[in-house]
Motif scaffolding. Structure first.
Motif, short mmCIF file in Angstrom:
data_model
loop_
_atom_site.label_atom_id
_atom_site.label_comp_id
_atom_site.label_asym_id
_atom_site.label_seq_id
_atom_site.Cartn_x
_atom_site.Cartn_y
_atom_site.Cartn_z
N SER A 134 -8.22 -7.88 -5.79
CA SER A 134 -6.90 -6.80 -5.38
C SER A 134 -7.03 -6.46 -4.16
CB SER A 134 -6.70 -5.72 -6.36
OG SER A 134 -7.75 -4.66 -6.24
N PHE A 135 -6.06 -6.66 -3.09
CA PHE A 135 -6.24 -6.37 -1.62
C PHE A 135 -5.13 -5.25 -1.39
CE2 PHE A 135 -8.03 -10.32 -2.08
CZ PHE A 135 -9.24 -10.14 -1.10
N VAL A 172 -11.82 -4.25 -5.49
CA VAL A 172 -12.12 -5.42 -6.51
C VAL A 172 -12.32 -4.94 -7.90
CG1 VAL A 172 -13.70 -7.39 -6.91
CG2 VAL A 172 -13.15 -6.93 -4.67
N VAL A 173 -11.64 -5.85 -8.80
CA VAL A 173 -11.69 -5.18 -10.15
C VAL A 173 -12.22 -6.71 -10.93
CG1 VAL A 173 -10.40 -4.69 -12.17
CG2 VAL A 173 -9.74 -3.93 -10.06
N ASP A 174 -13.56 -6.36 -11.50
CA ASP A 174 -14.20 -7.40 -12.21
C ASP A 174 -13.63 -7.40 -13.68
OD1 ASP A 174 -15.79 -8.34 -10.13
OD2 ASP A 174 -17.24 -6.67 -10.45
N LEU A 175 -13.26 -8.45 -14.27
CA LEU A 175 -12.87 -8.58 -15.66
C LEU A 175 -13.91 -9.71 -16.35
CD1 LEU A 175 -9.05 -9.33 -15.02
CD2 LEU A 175 -10.20 -7.16 -15.47
N LYS A 176 -13.91 -9.43 -17.63
CA LYS A 176 -14.99 -9.98 -18.61
C LYS A 176 -14.21 -11.33 -18.95
CE LYS A 176 -17.29 -6.07 -20.64
NZ LYS A 176 -17.71 -5.57 -21.89
N ARG A 198 -2.99 11.87 1.79
CA ARG A 198 -2.23 10.93 0.68
C ARG A 198 -2.73 9.55 0.61
NH1 ARG A 198 3.09 10.35 0.19
NH2 ARG A 198 2.98 10.75 -2.08
N ALA A 199 -2.91 9.00 2.03
CA ALA A 199 -3.28 7.53 1.99
C ALA A 199 -4.47 7.18 1.50
CB ALA A 199 -3.26 7.14 3.49
N LYS A 200 -5.55 8.51 1.60
CA LYS A 200 -7.05 8.30 0.98
C LYS A 200 -7.20 8.06 -0.48
CE LYS A 200 -9.42 10.60 4.98
NZ LYS A 200 -10.07 11.83 5.41
N VAL A 201 -6.16 8.60 -1.18
CA VAL A 201 -5.89 8.72 -2.52
C VAL A 201 -5.21 7.58 -3.51
CG1 VAL A 201 -7.15 10.90 -2.64
CG2 VAL A 201 -4.56 10.93 -2.57
N VAL A 202 -4.48 7.20 -2.56
CA VAL A 202 -3.36 6.19 -3.17
C VAL A 202 -4.11 4.70 -3.83
CG1 VAL A 202 -3.12 4.57 -1.16
CG2 VAL A 202 -1.11 4.95 -2.63
N LYS A 203 -3.79 4.60 -4.88
CA LYS A 203 -4.33 3.46 -6.11
C LYS A 203 -3.54 2.42 -6.17
CE LYS A 203 -7.39 7.16 -7.67
NZ LYS A 203 -8.10 7.93 -8.77
N LEU A 204 -4.30 1.51 -6.54
CA LEU A 204 -3.58 0.30 -7.11
C LEU A 204 -4.44 0.06 -8.49
CD1 LEU A 204 -1.62 -2.33 -7.29
CD2 LEU A 204 -3.41 -3.48 -6.11
N PHE A 205 -3.76 0.25 -9.62
CA PHE A 205 -4.62 0.25 -10.94
C PHE A 205 -4.12 -1.14 -11.55
CE2 PHE A 205 -4.10 0.22 -15.50
CZ PHE A 205 -5.33 0.88 -15.83
N ALA A 206 -5.45 -1.82 -11.71
CA ALA A 206 -5.19 -3.32 -12.30
C ALA A 206 -6.49 -3.37 -13.38
CB ALA A 206 -5.21 -4.47 -11.34
N GLN A 207 -6.10 -3.71 -14.65
CA GLN A 207 -7.11 -3.63 -15.65
C GLN A 207 -6.52 -4.33 -16.85
OE1 GLN A 207 -8.85 0.32 -16.64
NE2 GLN A 207 -9.47 -0.17 -18.68
N THR A 246 -3.95 -7.93 -22.55
CA THR A 246 -2.99 -7.78 -21.23
C THR A 246 -3.40 -7.23 -20.07
OG1 THR A 246 -1.32 -7.30 -23.14
CG2 THR A 246 -0.58 -6.89 -20.93
N ILE A 247 -2.99 -7.67 -18.90
CA ILE A 247 -3.16 -7.05 -17.58
C ILE A 247 -2.46 -6.29 -17.27
CG2 ILE A 247 -3.80 -7.53 -15.05
CD1 ILE A 247 -4.80 -10.37 -15.97
N VAL A 248 -2.76 -4.91 -16.91
CA VAL A 248 -1.83 -3.82 -16.64
C VAL A 248 -2.11 -3.61 -15.00
CG1 VAL A 248 -1.11 -1.37 -17.27
CG2 VAL A 248 -1.70 -3.00 -19.13
N VAL A 249 -0.86 -3.70 -14.51
CA VAL A 249 -0.87 -3.13 -13.02
C VAL A 249 0.17 -2.11 -12.77
CG1 VAL A 249 -0.35 -4.30 -10.88
CG2 VAL A 249 -1.35 -5.82 -12.45
N ASN A 250 -0.35 -1.19 -12.12
CA ASN A 250 0.54 -0.10 -11.63
C ASN A 250 -0.17 0.51 -10.21
OD1 ASN A 250 2.45 1.97 -11.64
ND2 ASN A 250 1.59 2.77 -13.62
#
Length: 235
Positions: free
Chosen positions: A6-7, A43-47, A96-105, A111-115
């Motif tokens: 993720s970028f 970067v998110v590592d998935l099994k 606020r910019a320092k703590v903004v997040k992209l959740f992908a798991q 199922t891949i959940v993106v938020n």
């Protein structure tokens, strides 16, 4: 299973008002907009999974746009997100910019959940542009509170909902359910049953060749246009 990368591009936006001075024509004083930008890579590592043929994805955004593309030539799963972060002043925007997040798991059922997540209370100009690209897809669901949703080349059961914004589905194989409170819905070359509801907005649907499945379209305020094959025998 390929690695999920993720970028995230974070855009800082600050507004500074011109200092008031004595002018003969004070109406000439205009606000000055200053922009700052920074980029964050995550970067998110998935099994690896031997059970999933097509990726099942659930993605949701509050404001902005969401695009989901199936690319058979892709060798991995990629999620790009560009954030616009608002704030009360420049210091607040930086915080606020320092703590903004992209959740992908990937969750337990595969199922891949993106938020996307913004800190604290949502502000007027907070938004995110999310693009998800996968080699193959299964059942998927996408949701937007305020923003456009575009889906291309998917398979399986598909559901897309938005309160304010458009929905566009291209070349999906499988059933489609789309709901928009205020926005247009466009579905092109549907291969299976279609169920679409729009409270305020036009609906345009075209069915692929040999698609005799039923369709159910409703718009309380907006035109409905349907294109069916010449030998259509559905309802």
């Amino acid at each position: 299973m390929p690695r999920l990368t993720s970028f995230v591009c974070v855009v800082f936006i600050a507004s500074l008002l011109s200092t008031a001075q004595s002018f003969a024509a004070s109406d000439d004083i205009k606000p000055v907009v200053v922009q700052h930008s920074a980029s964050i890579e995550r970067v998110v590592d998935l099994k690896p999974s031997t059970e999933i043929v097509g990726e099942k994805v659930m993605a949701e955004i509050l404001a902005g746009s969401l695009e989901f593309i199936v690319d058979a030539k892709a060798t991995d799963i990629r999620i790009d997100a560009e954030f616009t972060v608002d704030g009360t002043d420049e210091k607040d925007i930086e915080r606020r910019a320092k703590v903004v997040k992209l959740f992908a798991q990937r969750v337990s059922d595969g199922t891949i959940v993106v938020n996307s997540m913004f800190p604290g209370k949502a502000m007027e100009r907070d938004s995110v542009k999310v693009s998800i690209r996968v080699p193959a897809s299964g059942d998927c669901a996408f949701k937007s509170a305020s923003g456009a949703i575009v889906i291309r080349g998917t398979k399986g059961a598909l559901r897309a909902t938005t309160k304010t914004g458009s929905i566009k589905v291209l070349d999906h194989t499988g059933g489609i359910e789309a709901v928009a409170t205020a926005g247009t819905i466009t579905i092109e070359r549907a291969t299976d049953g279609v169920r679409v509801t729009s409270t305020s907005g036009a609906i345009t649907v075209s069915l692929a060749s040999n698609n005799d499945h039923p369709f159910d379209l409703e718009s309380k305020s907006g035109a409905i246009t349907v294109q069916v094959p010449h030998n259509y025998d559905g309802s």
